[in-house]
Each structure stands twice: as structure tokens, then as C-alpha cells.
Design an enzyme around this catalytic site. Structure first.
Site, PDB file in Angstrom:
ATOM      1  N   ASN B 265      46.655  24.391  36.565  1.00  0.00           N
ATOM      2  CA  ASN B 265      46.640  25.665  35.846  1.00  0.00           C
ATOM      3  C   ASN B 265      45.430  25.817  34.924  1.00  0.00           C
ATOM      4  O   ASN B 265      44.608  24.920  34.804  1.00  0.00           O
ATOM      5  CB  ASN B 265      47.940  25.850  35.061  1.00  0.00           C
ATOM      6  CG  ASN B 265      48.061  24.817  33.956  1.00  0.00           C
ATOM      7  OD1 ASN B 265      47.069  24.383  33.350  1.00  0.00           O
ATOM      8  ND2 ASN B 265      49.282  24.404  33.672  1.00  0.00           N
ATOM      9  N   ILE B 266      45.370  26.983  34.263  1.00  0.00           N
ATOM     10  CA  ILE B 266      44.161  27.314  33.488  1.00  0.00           C
ATOM     11  C   ILE B 266      43.918  26.352  32.329  1.00  0.00           C
ATOM     12  O   ILE B 266      42.775  26.137  31.939  1.00  0.00           O
ATOM     13  CB  ILE B 266      44.217  28.762  32.938  1.00  0.00           C
ATOM     14  CG1 ILE B 266      45.439  28.986  32.039  1.00  0.00           C
ATOM     15  CG2 ILE B 266      44.170  29.760  34.071  1.00  0.00           C
ATOM     16  CD1 ILE B 266      45.371  30.300  31.261  1.00  0.00           C
ATOM     17  N   CYS B 328      49.979  32.616  43.049  1.00  0.00           N
ATOM     18  CA  CYS B 328      50.114  31.506  42.114  1.00  0.00           C
ATOM     19  C   CYS B 328      51.222  31.889  41.148  1.00  0.00           C
ATOM     20  O   CYS B 328      52.350  32.082  41.594  1.00  0.00           O
ATOM     21  CB  CYS B 328      48.785  31.210  41.417  1.00  0.00           C
ATOM     22  SG  CYS B 328      47.900  32.653  40.812  1.00  0.00           S
ATOM     23  N   SER B 329      50.932  32.003  39.863  1.00  0.00           N
ATOM     24  CA  SER B 329      51.974  32.471  38.943  1.00  0.00           C
ATOM     25  C   SER B 329      51.835  33.989  38.793  1.00  0.00           C
ATOM     26  O   SER B 329      52.692  34.741  39.219  1.00  0.00           O
ATOM     27  CB  SER B 329      51.838  31.798  37.586  1.00  0.00           C
ATOM     28  OG  SER B 329      52.062  30.424  37.713  1.00  0.00           O
ATOM     29  N   ASP B 330      50.699  34.395  38.194  1.00  0.00           N
ATOM     30  CA  ASP B 330      50.525  35.824  37.993  1.00  0.00           C
ATOM     31  C   ASP B 330      49.635  36.457  39.043  1.00  0.00           C
ATOM     32  O   ASP B 330      49.410  37.658  39.016  1.00  0.00           O
ATOM     33  CB  ASP B 330      49.938  36.089  36.594  1.00  0.00           C
ATOM     34  CG  ASP B 330      50.949  35.768  35.504  1.00  0.00           C
ATOM     35  OD1 ASP B 330      50.555  35.282  34.443  1.00  0.00           O
ATOM     36  OD2 ASP B 330      52.156  36.001  35.755  1.00  0.00           O
ATOM     37  N   ARG B 334      44.172  31.563  40.366  1.00  0.00           N
ATOM     38  CA  ARG B 334      44.009  30.755  41.571  1.00  0.00           C
ATOM     39  C   ARG B 334      44.066  31.615  42.826  1.00  0.00           C
ATOM     40  O   ARG B 334      43.391  31.357  43.824  1.00  0.00           O
ATOM     41  CB  ARG B 334      45.072  29.663  41.612  1.00  0.00           C
ATOM     42  CG  ARG B 334      44.849  28.602  40.557  1.00  0.00           C
ATOM     43  CD  ARG B 334      46.060  27.728  40.326  1.00  0.00           C
ATOM     44  NE  ARG B 334      47.037  28.360  39.447  1.00  0.00           N
ATOM     45  CZ  ARG B 334      48.061  27.734  38.894  1.00  0.00           C
ATOM     46  NH1 ARG B 334      48.257  26.441  39.132  1.00  0.00           N
ATOM     47  NH2 ARG B 334      48.914  28.375  38.113  1.00  0.00           N
ATOM     48  N   LYS B 370      41.570  38.586  34.600  1.00  0.00           N
ATOM     49  CA  LYS B 370      41.423  38.969  33.194  1.00  0.00           C
ATOM     50  C   LYS B 370      40.113  38.446  32.607  1.00  0.00           C
ATOM     51  O   LYS B 370      40.098  37.495  31.819  1.00  0.00           O
ATOM     52  CB  LYS B 370      42.613  38.463  32.387  1.00  0.00           C
ATOM     53  CG  LYS B 370      43.937  39.004  32.920  1.00  0.00           C
ATOM     54  CD  LYS B 370      45.071  38.853  31.936  1.00  0.00           C
ATOM     55  CE  LYS B 370      45.404  37.403  31.708  1.00  0.00           C
ATOM     56  NZ  LYS B 370      46.521  37.241  30.751  1.00  0.00           N
ATOM     57  N   ARG B 374      39.796  35.558  29.909  1.00  0.00           N
ATOM     58  CA  ARG B 374      39.380  34.264  30.440  1.00  0.00           C
ATOM     59  C   ARG B 374      37.996  33.868  29.951  1.00  0.00           C
ATOM     60  O   ARG B 374      37.685  32.695  29.831  1.00  0.00           O
ATOM     61  CB  ARG B 374      39.357  34.288  31.978  1.00  0.00           C
ATOM     62  CG  ARG B 374      40.718  34.376  32.611  1.00  0.00           C
ATOM     63  CD  ARG B 374      41.460  33.058  32.568  1.00  0.00           C
ATOM     64  NE  ARG B 374      42.810  33.237  33.096  1.00  0.00           N
ATOM     65  CZ  ARG B 374      43.865  33.493  32.341  1.00  0.00           C
ATOM     66  NH1 ARG B 374      43.755  33.563  31.029  1.00  0.00           N
ATOM     67  NH2 ARG B 374      45.049  33.668  32.889  1.00  0.00           N
TER      68      ARG B 374
END
Lengths: 428, 486
Positions: B265-266, B328-330, B334, B370, B374
Site C-alpha cells: 500500500n501507499i 485495489c482498495s479505492d 495500484r 489523487k 499524493r
């Protein structure tokens, strides 16, 4: 299309099977296998596919580092490691023919060791048009004239005529103007292998000189040779500082001293300051390269394994120590304006790496195509780097004279190119 | 401030004295004797640090987001303090209007602001991809960004999907980012769709979402199944489920093959870059520590995992002829990386200068990566900052190293894009999604990076480019994953 006149009589007996059909070839690293015909000539292996013209591979037998044969149930596997790091595998189902081919190649590889006159260079017929004779492209005298640049403090003498003073130097030598043949001859007698201090490069803006030599034969009793002292002092102008850059560690040099060689004793050379810039002996380079090559052939390892193998091969450390020593020499010559003498034991390996890299950093002419070729002529070929011994193989050998010293030099040049791509007229 | 020393990282004895100027948008260091001028945009500044006073003076260290580091030493401590405070205030603007893009005027050329803003039109791109319009249709269900605020206004969905299905699916997806088309491989009729994670933990199931996926499967006659590529490690996906979201329950989604791909993740990526930076910043490091630290930063491992997943998606579409849904999640980090890279592998158009710009416009800008958060363009949460786009640029570069013939552009092109994402000199990357950019009327008030770049086309050309590279495989490239190649 053949680059050679057809198989000479003396090779005919060795090649039992000039052509093998149904051979499968795989180049390690590429995913595909190609099937075709293998041809054996006096100096080459040629693999081609009659249908697909693109799949053709030519290999000089002199380019083979190691050839191995394994026999499975119904197939023979011949694996060939090349000196240019290519790795080729041949699968042959006709086992007797494969054995013949293997033995022929093996014999052909050894032929030029026994008789240098049988080396493929003597048989090579170029397919390109010769526009100039490369043998005449670089005259040592004009190269020296360029280095002298009109100054009256230096001259070229034919002291080494017939190579009688030093067998590994050229006949013409660039020395300070006050030096004559007698001084050179005495100095040569005081230096290992007769390699007296000779001028590599002159930095005119600061009147500083770059010289190289082999170790002095001062021995455990600190023998003195006043001609050698004179030769070295003649290159120091305006009572400036001067340095001896010894590529051996102090211990190693002391060891050499006990065997008759050693360092320039400060009692006889009071002006000169000695700096030890340790460059590992050429012996360790071969193992270093072998480890690096092994690391590159395992494509399935993890990234951590890859990085730790590269690290433990130590190859980059060698590059770094050579480049940093060259840089030091450059800063002595150009910033301080000091004359520098570089040597190790023989002055045939690390010494040449240092002096040639220093010139590349200082002299933009060495970064042109012709200038770089001229540099190699002056600082490697005419300086007596033992190419035949060092380059007969690349890694797969027990012969300790083999060492990728020149390859390391090329890698160092490449590193400088990566950092400063606009400095160089030539590319990778 | 006069008499400022700029320290040289590799040569501590080298004296570079000049004057430091602070303008409204830039920090400028000028050394007239060395004919040197260094301009640093405040937007580029990541951190500014006042260090301990030494005999030479007060040191000030400026670290930039494009990896430039400047070490200044000022004689007067008061000056140093002033500069420090000023830079701090100038580099964390509160609103978009404070950014350089709104005051920037290009020297010389009289190009209008509108130039370069319309290089990407989704409809034109879909037509170029030859998406059959009886199977896929354009929907304006997101007009006014009503359905999904972070998606583009124009969306493409299977023609059998009704408005009801789309609405239902959007309510079952995190941030309403429902599965929609982003790339189409016409040779196999395989579609690449992207979305965010389903709200399985909270809602259990959604018939609408299931039907949407069935519609995607049916739109591809060449494969009875489709893949769902979840770019997260399985553990993270399960943790998300416990928090109300998660991953698709295969009992409800027949004919779907699920694959977890393990890209971190980020936060992991942000720390990885930090560690990498520390390694690169240290000129006295010895070779074995260098390799150890490089390895423990993990940066190259992460790059490899992104390329690996993108490769998987591309091969699924070509060899298995299957459609793929990637999330991925949002679905904006990724997912953006892997969808964009997979399209790059499959389609030589995206490897041209214009094509790559369009790819960024589509998968990064239109689909709502974003950028503001980011890249830390405005003052905000530091936990939102992550080098996701930097990784994408790095991955592109890695593949260019492996296969230089396949790319029309060179390294300068990538570096300039990366640089200007952070410089805020152009309006393209301001804001977090298409809606933000429309709201701020960026195309009327700022210049576009693409028009600037079109003025220097030659700088970006790759001399090794071969248009017909791999034309026997339809221009597809598949990179190697061996560690020696990354």
C-alpha cells in the site's frame, strides 16, 4: 559469405565432422530454442536454419572460454561459454557425431596455444573495404609530438632500439630533455623488467608530468641508482611537489623489498612523497568477474539474492578503487601541479589503468574516437600490457596469469560515460 | 541574501558562493563568476531543514520532490532563520490560486492557454480502440459527476447493463467507483475494466454488481471466464473486509477467476522511497552497505511487483483471451499503475509521445488519481503523500531499458513529466479528479504541460525507436522480471 578461405589443409585432419544436422541451439537468457545445422570450420562455428534466415549464429572458436559435454540417454548436450559472456547450449541426438564435434572444437581451441602462427587473425579475410591501414594510423613519434606540444623541456629518443634496454617498452621513448641513452640504460638496470620511469602525459598549464614505471630494485639494502634519481628529478620543474603513487599496500611493498624489489627509499629520493593507493592485485580480478558472471546467469533468484551476489563479487569495489586513484592522480597533476610517478610491481596492470584513466579525465582528445584508439596504443599496447597472457581466457581457467584487467579499464571508462555522457565522442 | 555558499555533495572543498533570491514563486541561486543559475520552484520543495551552526555559518538543507538536494550555508544566522521561515510559508500553499500555474506565462510563444488541454477525448480513444458499439455503450449516468464524483463524466459499460444495474453496482463499491471499461484489446475482444473494492463486509452482496460482471463476461465471446485482479496482498484485502469492504465472494460471481497480486500500500511505498533516498544521499557509503541498504529499502522489489501484475493482466488478455477487472482498495493508486502499464505492453500507441500523454490523461487524470494529495501540492495530510506516480514513471523507464526499440520517447520525456507534476507550473496535475479540474476552470486559467512539451518535441525523441517493433506480435511487448533486468 565465408570470412575465411576454406578449411586449410593443416586443419582438415582435426575436423572429423564438418557438418551436423538436427541440432537444437539455445542461447541462455533467451526463451527460444532454434533447430538447424551446425557447421565447423577451421576457426568458426556456424549455426544456421535453412528455413528461417534470421536465426543464424556465428561464433569464433577463439571466442570460446569453456566447452563442456554431457551425455544423457539419447542426446548429447554441448555447452559453450564464450569470452563475450554469451552462453550457448547445443543439443545433438547423434551422439558419435557430437563427440567428434566436441573433440574437434577442443583441439582447434588449443591449436593457437601451441602454434601462435595458427591463430585465426592470420587467416582472416575481411569482408569490408579497407580504407586505411590501421597499422599505420598511429605513429608513436607524432603522438609524442602532440604530447610535447612544442615545449623544449622534453624530447623523444631512440634509446630502446632493438628493445635492448627494456623488452616490454617501445623503441622510441618520451623523456625529459636533459636525459640521454646512458641514463636510461642505467635506470633500466635498476628497475624490475627494465621498465624505467617513462612519461605518459604532460600537463602543460602547470608544467606537471605523469610518469609510470615498475618497482625499483632497491632491495633490503636500499641500493641507490643515481641515474634513476636523476631521471625522476628531471621531470620535476620549478622545484614543485612530486608524488610516487604506489598501487601496492605498504606491507606488500615491504614484502617485495625483502625479495629484491621494493620502494624508492626516501633517503635517496628526498623530494618525493610516497602515497600508497591500494589497488588489488590482478589475481583477484578473475574471481571477482567469475562471481559476477555467475550472478547474472541465475534469472530466477530473488532481488535480494541478486544484489547480495553483486555486492560480494566485489567487482564494483575494484572499479571504485581504480577510478578514485586515477582521480587522485589527476588532482595532484592539475590542482597541485605536482609531477606524479605511478607504479606497482611490474607497472603492467593497475599502473596502466591509472595512467590511461587519468588521461581520459584530463585530455579531451582521449575522449574522441581516434584519441581513445591512440591512448590504447600508447598506454596499453606499447606499454607492454601482457594481452596474450591476460586475455587468453576470461574466467574459466586455473591459469593465474589470466585477468580481466583491460575489461575493468573499459568498464571504468563506461562508468565515466554514464556520469558524463556528453563528454565522449564515442558510445557504448 | 548575499555571500551564500552552496555545498557540493561530492566535493566538500569546492566553494560555490553566490546570492540567494526569494521570489513569489521560486528560489534562485546565482553565482555570476561561475555563470550558474539554479531555479527551484517552491512547489518542488519537500522539506527545508535548519541544521546545527558550524564555523562556516548556518546551514540550510532543502530537499526537493524531484530528488534534488541543496545544501546552503549562510554566514548570518538571522538571514538563515528568515529564509527558513519564508520558505516554509511559501511551500505549503492553502489554495490552488497560490500555485505557480496561475501566474506562469511562457516566455516568447504566444500560444493561448487553451492549447494542449484537449488532447484526450474518451470517445475518440474508444473509437481508436475499435470498441464495438453494439457490445459496449457510452453512458452519461455520471453526468455532473452525480454517480461517482471521482470518475470521468463519460463512462463505457456493457450495452446490456441498465442504469439500474450501474447505480446498484456503484452503491456496492468503495467511493462509488464501479467497474467500467478502460482498455479494449480488439484482437481478442478482451476488455480491461477497473473499479474499487466491493463493500462485501458491510453489504454482503449486490445482485446489480454481480450482473454487471456477468455482462462484462458475456461481452467477450472468446472466453467463458474473466479474471479479477486484486492488486493487494491477500492479508490486506481480508483486513479491509473486516472493516466493511473487502473482496468479491466467488460464490456469487460464477465464471470468475480471482488473483491476489501482493502490491503493497501507499504507506509502505512512501517509506520505501524514504529509505532509498537515504541510500542515494550518502556519497561516502561503501559498496556492500550500498547494496544492503538498496535491498532493504525494497524499492526495486516494489517496482518488480507492479510490473509483474501488469504483465499478468496483459498475458491474461492475450493468451487466455479473457477480460480482466482490476481493482485495489479505492481503485486510484495500484489500479491506475497496473491498468496503464498493461495497456502500454499491449498497445504500441501508448508508447508514442502523444499516446503516453493520452494514457496519463485517461488512467491517471480522468480516472481520478489523487495528484494533489499524493504529491503534496497543497498543504495537507502527510499520510496521503506517496510516490505512486513516481513508481509508474520508474516502471516505464525499466521497460524502456529492457526494450528501447519499442518507445518513441526517451528518458528526458519521463523526467520532464515527473518534474512538472511537482512543479505546479502547469495546471494538468492540480486537483484530485476531473471534477476538481473542471470546477477550478484550469483549462482557462493555466497552461497545459502538453503544449509546452509539443514545443520541444525533438528533445524527447528516442533514436532507437522502431515503429514496427514486434509487429508480428501486434506490437505487444512482454518485459522480463528477472532481478538482473530491474
Amino acid at each position: 559469405r565465408l570470412l575465411y578461405t576454406p578449411v586449410k589443409m593443416e586443419f582438415m585432419d582435426i575436423i572429423k565432422t564438418p557438418q551436423l544436422e538436427n541440432v537444437t541451439l539455445k542461447v541462455l537468457g533467451s526463451r527460444k530454442s532454434i533447430s538447424g545445422t551446425l557447421c565447423l570450420t577451421s576457426h568458426q562455428l556456424i549455426f544456421f536454419n535453412k528455413v528461417n534466415k534470421k536465426d543464424e549464429i556465428w561464433l569464433f572458436i577463439s571466442n570460446i572460454d569453456l566447452i563442456e559435454r554431457k551425455i544423457y540417454d539419447s542426446t548429447a548436450l554441448i555447452s559453450i561459454k564464450c569470452k563475450d559472456f554469451r552462453n550457448v547450449q547445443l543439443l545433438i541426438s547423434d551422439i558419435p557425431k557430437a563427440t567428434d564435434a566436441f573433440e574437434s572444437i577442443d583441439k582447434l581451441m588449443k591449436i593457437s596455444n601451441e602454434d601462435p602462427g595458427k591463430h585465426h587473425a592470420f587467416y582472416y579475410n575481411p569482408s569490408f573495404e579497407i580504407t586505411e591501414s590501421g597499422w599505420k594510423s598511429f605513429h608513436l613519434e607524432s603522438e609524442y609530438t602532440k604530447l610535447i606540444a612544442g615545449s623544449h623541456d622534453f624530447h623523444v629518443i631512440n634509446a630502446n632500439k632493438g628493445f635492448k634496454i627494456c623488452s616490454s617498452y617501445p623503441e622510441l621513448c618520451l623523456v625529459p630533455a636533459s636525459i640521454n641513452e646512458r641514463i636510461l640504460s642505467r635506470s633500466a638496470a635498476f628497475r624490475y623488467l627494465g621498465r624505467f620511469p617513462i612519461i605518459s602525459y604532460i600537463y602543460h598549464p602547470k608544467k606537471s608530468v605523469l610518469m609510470r614505471s615498475s618497482q625499483p630494485l632497491s632491495g633490503p639494502h636500499d641500493y641507490r641508482c643515481k641515474e634513476d634519481v636523476k631521471l625522476m628529478s628531471a621531470a620535476v620543474f620549478d622545484r614543485k611537489r612530486c608524488y610516487i603513487v604506489d598501487t601496492r599496500s605498504a606491507n606488500y611493498a615491504a614484502n617485495a623489498k625483502s625479495k629484491g624489489g621494493g620502494i624508492e627509499p626516501s633517503c635517496h629520493y628526498p623530494q618525493w612523497r610516497r602515497i600508497h593507493r591500494i589497488i588489488e592485485n590482478y589475481n583477484s580480478l578473475k574471481d571477482s568477474l567469475t562471481k559476477l558472471v555467475e550472478a547474472t546467469s541465475d534469472f530466477d533468484c530473488s532481488s535480494s539474492t541478486w544484489l547480495s551476489r553483486v555486492s560480494s563479487s566485489n567487482w564494483l569495489n575494484h572499479i571504485r578503487s581504480v577510478l578514485s586513484t586515477a582521480y587522485f592522480v589527476v588532482s595532484y597533476l592539475c590542482d597541485e601541479g605536482a609531477t606524479v610517478l605511478v607504479h606497482g610491481n611490474d607497472g603492467m596492470d593497475a599502473t596502466l589503468q591509472i595512467t590511461s584513466l587519468a588521461q581520459i579525465m584530463i585530455n579531451h582528445d582521449c575522449r574522441t574516437i581516434r584519441g581513445f584508439q591512440a591512448l590504447i596504443e600508447r598506454e596499453w599496447l606499447l606499454a607492454g600490457h601482457p594481452f596474450s597472457s591476460r586475455c587468453s581466457k576470461i574466467c574459466n581457467t586455473q591459469d593465474n596469469a589470466v585477468s580481466p584487467v583491460f575489461l575493468l579499464f573499459l568498464d571504468c571508462v563506461w562508468q565515466i560515460q554514464q556520469q558524463n555522457p556528453c563528454w565522449f565522442e564515442f558510445n557504448e | 541574501v548575499d555571500g551564500v555558499l552552496l555545498k557540493d555533495k561530492f566535493n566538500p572543498n569546492f566553494e560555490n558562493k553566490g546570492t540567494l533570491h526569494l521570489t513569489a514563486t521560486h528560489l534562485i541561486f546565482i553565482n555570476p563568476t561561475a555563470n550558474q543559475e539554479i531555479w527551484v520552484s517552491y512547489s518542488h520543495v519537500a522539506t527545508v531543514e535548519k541544521q546545527q551552526i558550524t564555523i562556516k555559518g548556518s546551514p540550510l538543507k532543502i530537499v526537493c520532490k524531484n530528488f534534488r538536494v541543496l545544501n546552503f550555508v549562510m554566514y548570518n544566522e538571522r538571514d538563515c532563520q528568515d529564509v527558513y521561515v519564508s520558505i516554509q510559508n511559501l511551500t505549503k500553499p492553502e489554495k490552488y490560486e497560490d500555485l505557480h500555474a496561475f501566474t506562469y506565462e511562457p516566455i516568447g510563444s504566444r500560444q493561448p492557454r487553451s492549447e494542449g488541454w484537449n488532447i484526450f477525448d474518451f470517445e475518440t480513444e474508444i473509437a481508436r480502440l475499435q470498441v464495438p458499439n453494439d457490445i459496449w455503450r457510452k453512458t452519461d449516468i455520471n453526468k455532473g459527476y452525480k454517480l461517482c464524483p471521482t470518475y470521468p463524466e463519460v463512462l463505457y459499460v456493457p450495452s446490456t447493463a441498465t442504469e439500474e444495474i450501474l447505480t446498484g453496482s456503484a452503491s456496492f463499491r468503495s467511493r462509488a467507483r464501479l467497474p467500467v471499461l478502460t482498455y479494449y484489446y480488439k484482437y481478442n475482444k478482451a476488455a480491461l475494466c477497473r473499479s474499487s473494492q466491493p463493500l462485501t463486509g458491510m453489504r454482503g452482496r449486490s445482485v446489480d454488481d454481480e450482473q454487471l460482471l456477468q455482462a462484462i463476461i458475456q461481452s467477450n465471446p472468446n472466453s467463458p471466464v474473466m479474471y479479477i485482479v486484486d492488486t493487494r496482498p491477500k492479508i490486506n484485502a481480508m483486513a479491509n473486509k473486516a472493516a466493511g469492504k473487502g473482496y468479491e465472494n466467488l460464490d456469487n460471481y460464477p465464471n470468475v477467476l480471482y488473483r491476489f497480486r501482493g502490491i503493497q500500500n501507499i504507506h509502505v511505498m512512501r517509506e520505501s522511497l524514504q529509505k532509498l533516498w537515504e541510500v542515494l544521499e550518502n556519497p561516502t557509503i561503501n559498496a556492500s552497505d550500498f547494496f544492503d541498504s538498496l535491498d532493504s529499502s525494497g524499492w526495486l522489489k516494489h517496482i518488480r511487483s507492479v510490473i509483474d501484475t501488469s504483465r499478468f493482466i496483459a498475458l491474461a488478455m492475450v493468451e487466455d483471451k479473457a477480460s480482466v477487472l482490476c481493482h485495489c482498495s479505492d481503485g486510484w493508486d495500484r489500479t491506475a499503475q497496473t491498468c496503464a502499464l498493461a495497456s502500454l505492453f499491449l498497445d504500441p500507441f501508448y508508447r508514442t509521445i502523444k499516446g503516453y500523454q493520452i494514457l496519463i490523461e485517461k488512467d491517471w487524470l480522468a480516472f481520478g488519481h489523487k495528484f494533489n494529495n499524493r504529491c503534496g501540492l497543497l498543504r495537507g495530510e502527510s499520510r496521503e503523500v506517496s510516490p505512486v506516480f513516481t513508481q509508474f514513471i520508474d516502471c516505464t523507464w525499466q521497460i524502456m531499458q529492457q526494450i528501447p526499440f519499442a518507445f518513441e520517447f526517451n528518458e528526458n520525456f519521463l523526467l520532464d513529466i515527473h518534474d512538472h507534476v511537482y512543479s505546479c507550473q502547469f495546471g494538468n496535475f492540480l486537483g484530485n479528479c476531473e471534477q476538481d479540474r473542471k470546477k477550478e476552470s484550469l483549462s482557462k486559467r493555466t497552461y497545459s504541460l502538453w503544449s509546452y512539451m509539443s514545443g520541444q518535441w525533438l528533445k524527447y525523441l528516442n533514436p532507437y525507436y522502431d515503429e514496427r517493433y514486434n509487429s508480428d506480435r501486434r506490437g505487444m511487448i512482454i518485459p522480463s522480471l528477472s532481478p538482473q533486468n530491474i
